[in-house]
Design an enzyme around this catalytic site. Structure first.
Site, PDB file in Angstrom:
ATOM      1  N   CYS A  94      -2.509  -3.661   9.119  1.00 31.53           N
ATOM      2  CA  CYS A  94      -2.320  -3.927   7.689  1.00 31.53           C
ATOM      3  C   CYS A  94      -1.272  -5.010   7.460  1.00 31.53           C
ATOM      4  CB  CYS A  94      -1.926  -2.640   6.975  1.00 31.53           C
ATOM      5  SG  CYS A  94      -2.732  -1.195   7.658  1.00 31.53           S
TER       6      CYS A  94
ATOM      7  N   HIS B 240      -6.146  -2.581  -1.499  1.00 26.34           N
ATOM      8  CA  HIS B 240      -5.576  -2.862  -0.179  1.00 26.34           C
ATOM      9  C   HIS B 240      -6.655  -3.291   0.815  1.00 26.34           C
ATOM     10  CE1 HIS B 240      -3.087  -2.721   3.290  1.00 26.34           C
ATOM     11  NE2 HIS B 240      -3.218  -1.462   3.611  1.00 26.34           N
TER      12      HIS B 240
END
Lengths: 388, 135
Positions: free
Chosen positions: A87, A336
């Site tokens: 991420c 996200h």
């Protein structure tokens, strides 16, 4: 080392974008950033693109030439590198782009990030995200990604008395901020009660404590400050860019109430920038789960260790609080798409520092910070930007 | 489906909790490590196999309610961060008790269980889970 400025930003809307392919997202974000910078394609010297797992999400690796092709730059044969740090992939792309410009190697560099997560079913997405944890020693035994953050949440609650309501207040704040962001996946305000009534995913984390699965891409154009002056008079400079790593697994770390890599990256960034937490006007932090933002504001020194929950409940990090955190809506509400997140955070900080954030503008914002985390804290990137 | 060798080579660790001990500083690691982070190059080639006793304490835990595909139908189940008596930490499931009874500080011991299977026709994979320790 040369001073580096951001001369252009661009991003797609974040969300379940079924009508858009991975390459269309890359193209859209890139073109917007190039338009914003006012540069020509042939001025670009290099590209760094962050992506966690296009291989598993859409079956496509080798993203560098894909980006070159969608940008129509193949005749120039510019080097394009895909970087991966789960991420934190976008943050690493920015860090690498910064190094390449600061070093004098390149002048105009595109940094970007993209992820197309909704072409696979929900269970597959859970499995792909688990590859950011330790596959052999965490995921094999049944730990999920929300599960690892839930372990941190249980630990933090036990040690500091953090409550489910305080966790929920992170989501409530970020949804409020996201409701003013036209690019956000969720533009709906929620209440603490909504969060606590949503189904449990991994105790104590409810569905609304978790960031969503999203599609999206973001890009930015970097240039040495001297060159940047040719393109814009709203100069935003990268004051510091720092990256740090830790063990891949959560159980391998020295502590579970903090992310040591984030503490380390923040310390390096503050030292390089010559500023401290009190000098930061606003921050975009990695709230993949509500507990992650509570730990982030402690790791960054915005609040004392253990005070993250009460501070959020008291509104210290809200839009008009002492230190506004995640004015964009954060990962929680803005969405996200993992590889894009680090660059989307930069997009928000640049908008705010230019004074172009509209309804959610932080007054007199001069210095902004981004905090981008990979996995359960195996990688962390902290960048500090300022208006010059 | 993954190659069976990927699971076969971890059998000593997962079946019998074989970790490593740094013969320079004496620190015990699980999962096994090739290099001791305290001694670094001095420890190269000097990490020895070390069998853990299998007892430890719950440092944190969660109940997984949305499982990954390999654990479909098995939720809810408990996952814990366990501090082994030798000082190292690992991640594992807690079984044979009511989920509500699990708490931080609970003493646990390892037991040998089926962890997952590779689809309907693939291999079964075994390893450690934990249960409340006998007094």
């Amino acid at each position: 080392m040369r001073d580096v400025a951001i001369i252009g930003i661009g991003m797609t809307e974040f969300g379940e974008l079924w009508e858009k392919s991975f390459r269309e997202l890359v193209a859209e974000a890139g073109v917007r950033a190039i338009m914003d910078a006012g540069i020509e394609g042939e001025e670009i010297d290099a590209m760094y693109i962050g992506g966690m797992s296009s291989g598993m999400f859409v079956g496509q690796e080798h993203v560098g030439p894909l980006a070159v092709e969608v940008a129509g730059l193949e005749d120039l044969h510019i080097p394009a590198t895909r970087v991966e740090g789960a991420c934190a992939s976008g943050g690493i792309a920015l860090h690498q782009g910064y190094i390449s410009v600061a070093s004098g190697m390149y002048d105009i560099v595109v940094v970007g990030g993209a992820e197309k997560m909704t072409d696979v079913a929900g269970g597959s997405a859970t499995n792909i995200l688990a590859s950011a944890s330790d596959r052999e020693w965490e995921a094999f035994f049944g730990a999920t990604f929300p599960g690892l953050y839930a372990l941190m949440a249980t630990y933090h609650m036990h040690k500091y008395g953090t409550t489910p309501e305080q966790l929920a207040s992170v989501a409530v704040k970020n949804h409020y901020n996201g409701s003013t962001n036209p690019k956000a996946q969720f533009k709906r305000k929620i209440t603490v009660e909504d969060v606590l009534k949503s189904p449990l995913v991994a105790d104590p984390l409810h569905l609304l404590d978790c960031s969503p699965v999203s599609d999206g891409a973001a890009a930015a154009i970097l240039a040495p400050v001297e060159v940047a002056k040719k393109y814009t008079d709203k100069l935003v400079r990268i004051k510091a860019s720092a990256m740090a790593c830790d063990t891949l697994s959560l159980h391998g770390r020295e502590r579970f109430d903090a992310l040591p890599a984030a503490i380390h990256a923040a310390k390096k960034a503050y030292e390089k920038a010559g500023v401290g937490p009190k000098d930061i006007d606003l921050a975009e932090v990695h709230d993949c789960f509500t507990i992650a933002e509570i730990i982030a504001i402690e790791d960054l020194g915005f609040v004392e260790r253990g005070r993250g929950g009460p501070a959020t409940e008291e509104g210290i990090t809200s839009l008009h609080g002492e230190i506004p955190v995640n004015t964009s809506g954060g990962l929680k509400s803005k969405g996200h798409p993992v590889g894009a997140t680090g660059i989307a955070q930069l997009n928000e900080i640049v908008l705010q520092l230019r004074g172009e954030a509209g309804e959610r503008q932080v007054k007199d914002a001069q210095i902004g910070l981004t905090h981008n985390v990979g996995g359960s804290g195996g990688t962390a990137v902290v960048n500090i930007m300022e208006v010059i | 489906m993954m190659g069976v060798a990927r699971f076969w080579r971890e059998i000593p660790q997962r079946y019998n909790l074989i970790g490593t001990k740094c013969s320079v500083c004496g620190t015990i690691y699980f999962p096994p490590r090739a290099i001791c982070p305290n001694c670094r190059r001095k420890s190269a080639g000097k990490m020895e196999d070390y069998k853990l006793k299998g007892t430890g304490t719950v440092e944190s835990f969660t109940i997984i309610r949305v499982p990954p595909p390999e654990f479909e139908g098995k939720s809810p189940y408990a996952i814990a961060l366990i501090k082994m008596d030798e000082g190292c930490h690992l991640t594992g499931q807690i079984v044979d008790c009511n989920l509500e009874d699990i708490h931080i500080g609970m003493k646990v011991e390892a037991c040998f269980r089926r962890i997952q299977e590779d689809g309907k026709r693939g291999a079964f994979y075994y390893g450690y889970k934990f249960r409340k320790a006998k007094e």
